[in-house]
Write a protein that holds these residues in place. Structure first.
Motif: not given
Length: 227
Positions: A59-62, A64-73
């Protein structure tokens, strides 16, 4: 003695595709999973996701990439996933703290690995990847019925695009130099565990047919499958 620390088993695929079921079966065949997220409504038998790896690393990687940590949006751009140094040491330190000894294979399951596989593959080039497949229409129906997915959107078009984006990334993983296996979740539900048991043996696990048979629950699966 063989040390499996550098040869993890990564189970991934689309959310609601059966990754938890496959990971649970492989755990029963001997894969080490550590401290995992417990089951609940919509995933009664457990998620088989190591809590620390999921919350403190994936989740922290996501984020860091400016993305949704839940991997949906707001998914990471497939062409712009950066290199991350030191990830392998951080993960191995985490699992060794949880008691992993390295004398048998360890497993981490997370659909979000689909979004980050180039980073993870660089950290663990000897990893064995398992892609779990399920019919897209069933995945969409399950997302729209399962509370922790459905609150993101009730639009069928949203989930169709979601599936397309995940499939694009899975295609990239499959065509990469990574060691990739595929398994059909629907076959397991229909009572055909031969593919799973052969997979377990390929991963240097035990083919525990009786435990796998008892673990798989067609009634839970059908609750999220369109008629």
């Amino acid at each position: 003695m063989v040390n499996f620390s550098a040869e993890p088993i990564f189970v991934t695929g689309l959310p609601r595709s059966g990754t938890s079921m496959v990971a649970g079966c492989l755990h029963l065949c001997g894969a080490w999973v550590g401290q995992t997220v417990p089951g609940g409504v919509g995933n009664e038998k457990g998620f088989y996701e190591n809590t620390v790896i999921r919350e403190q690393m994936i989740k922290k990687l996501l984020l860091h990439l400016g993305c949704d940590p839940l991997g949906v949006k707001s998914l990471p751009l497939y062409e712009r996933v950066p290199n991350v140094s030191g990830l392998d040491e951080a993960v191995l330190q985490c699992i060794h703290k949880q008691g992993y000894s390295g004398d048998h294979p360890w497993l981490y399951k997370d659909a979000k690995l689909t979004l980050l596989w180039p980073i993870i593959a660089q950290a663990f080039p000897r990893a064995r990847w398992i892609i779990v497949r399920r019919e897209p229409t069933s995945i969409i129906a399950s997302c729209m019925r399962t509370h922790f997915m459905a609150h993101h959107s009730q639009s069928k078009e949203f989930w169709q695009d979601f599936v397309r984006q995940y499939q694009q990334r899975l295609q990239g993983l499959q065509s990469s130099a990574c060691k990739v296996f595929e398994i059909c979740a629907d076959s397991l539900i229909r009572g055909n565990s031969d593919e799973l048991l052969l997979l377990a043996e390929s991963l240097e696990l035990s083919a525990n047919a009786s435990a796998v048979s008892q673990f798989i629950s067609p009634e839970l699966w059908r609750a999220n499958t369109p008629a």
